[in-house]
Write a protein that holds these residues in place. Structure first.
Motif, short mmCIF file in Angstrom:
data_model
loop_
_atom_site.label_atom_id
_atom_site.label_comp_id
_atom_site.label_asym_id
_atom_site.label_seq_id
_atom_site.Cartn_x
_atom_site.Cartn_y
_atom_site.Cartn_z
N GLU A 184 3.83 6.11 -1.68
CA GLU A 184 4.75 5.15 -2.29
C GLU A 184 5.75 5.90 -3.13
O GLU A 184 5.55 7.06 -3.49
CB GLU A 184 3.96 4.16 -3.15
CG GLU A 184 3.09 3.23 -2.34
CD GLU A 184 2.36 2.20 -3.19
OE1 GLU A 184 2.51 2.22 -4.44
OE2 GLU A 184 1.65 1.37 -2.61
N LYS A 185 6.86 5.22 -3.50
CA LYS A 185 7.95 5.86 -4.25
C LYS A 185 7.47 6.62 -5.48
O LYS A 185 7.87 7.76 -5.70
CB LYS A 185 8.97 4.81 -4.69
CG LYS A 185 10.08 4.59 -3.71
CD LYS A 185 11.23 3.90 -4.38
CE LYS A 185 11.38 2.50 -3.82
NZ LYS A 185 12.59 1.84 -4.27
N THR A 186 6.65 5.97 -6.30
CA THR A 186 6.20 6.63 -7.54
C THR A 186 5.36 7.86 -7.22
O THR A 186 5.47 8.87 -7.91
CB THR A 186 5.40 5.67 -8.44
OG1 THR A 186 4.33 5.11 -7.67
CG2 THR A 186 6.28 4.57 -9.00
N GLN A 187 4.55 7.79 -6.18
CA GLN A 187 3.74 8.94 -5.78
C GLN A 187 4.61 10.07 -5.24
O GLN A 187 4.31 11.25 -5.46
CB GLN A 187 2.71 8.53 -4.72
CG GLN A 187 1.68 7.53 -5.20
CD GLN A 187 0.86 6.99 -4.04
OE1 GLN A 187 1.40 6.64 -3.00
NE2 GLN A 187 -0.45 6.93 -4.22
N GLN A 188 5.68 9.71 -4.53
CA GLN A 188 6.56 10.73 -3.95
C GLN A 188 7.14 11.64 -5.02
O GLN A 188 7.31 12.83 -4.80
CB GLN A 188 7.70 10.07 -3.17
CG GLN A 188 7.25 9.45 -1.87
CD GLN A 188 8.33 8.64 -1.19
OE1 GLN A 188 9.25 8.13 -1.83
NE2 GLN A 188 8.22 8.50 0.12
N GLN A 217 8.59 -0.62 -2.47
CA GLN A 217 7.50 0.31 -2.75
C GLN A 217 7.62 1.67 -2.06
O GLN A 217 6.93 2.61 -2.43
CB GLN A 217 6.15 -0.32 -2.37
CG GLN A 217 5.82 -1.57 -3.14
CD GLN A 217 5.73 -1.33 -4.64
OE1 GLN A 217 5.09 -0.38 -5.07
NE2 GLN A 217 6.41 -2.15 -5.41
N SER A 218 8.45 1.75 -1.04
CA SER A 218 8.46 3.00 -0.29
C SER A 218 9.87 3.44 0.09
O SER A 218 10.82 2.67 0.07
CB SER A 218 7.59 2.88 0.96
OG SER A 218 8.13 1.92 1.83
N ARG A 219 9.94 4.71 0.42
CA ARG A 219 11.18 5.35 0.82
C ARG A 219 10.82 6.31 1.95
O ARG A 219 9.80 6.98 1.88
CB ARG A 219 11.73 6.13 -0.38
CG ARG A 219 12.95 6.90 -0.15
CD ARG A 219 13.36 7.74 -1.36
NE ARG A 219 13.56 6.97 -2.56
CZ ARG A 219 12.76 7.01 -3.64
NH1 ARG A 219 11.70 7.78 -3.64
NH2 ARG A 219 13.02 6.30 -4.70
#
Length: 126
Positions: free
Chosen positions: A86-90, A58-60
């Motif tokens: 989270e990844k998609t938000q980034q 989920q995260s990076r």
């Protein structure tokens, strides 16, 4: 106090730059071995390297380096926000609007704004 809040509370360009330089001191430094051509962000006046590692599905987490104290501070503010998402938000977050909302954009020269856009695009592309 989050970096963005400290910058937003700063009055006057000299205090904003002081907060940026302090922010850069607290940012984890990208290891020299990772300062490669592949990790270098093109379009920045000062050299900038940006690395990323997945911490889970989920995260990076991003980590960066620049020899410029002001640019390191800018990176710290951008990555503080990116690393909280989270990844998609980034990849979807409007980082430039974020910088404008904290009042930082008006203190950046055109070349720093161009470099900031290049960093943001790199963050979003991961």
């Amino acid at each position: 106090l989050p970096l963005a809040a400290a910058i937003q509370a700063a009055k006057g360009w000299d205090n904003v730059y002081r907060q940026l330089m302090l922010a850069g001191k607290h940012m984890p430094v990208l290891d020299e071995a990772q300062r490669t051509a592949e990790n270098q962000v093109e379009g920045c006046e000062a050299a900038v390297w940006l690395g990323a590692m997945a911490t889970d599905t989920q995260s990076r987490q991003f980590i960066a380096y620049s020899p410029s104290k002001i640019v390191r501070g800018l990176l710290a503010v951008i990555l503080e926000k990116a690393n909280s998402l989270e990844k998609t938000q980034q990849s979807q977050f409007d980082y430039l609007d974020y910088l404008q909302n904290i009042g930082l954009h008006r203190f950046l020269s055109e070349s720093r704004q161009n470099g900031t856009r290049a960093v943001v695009e790199r963050v979003k592309s991961y």
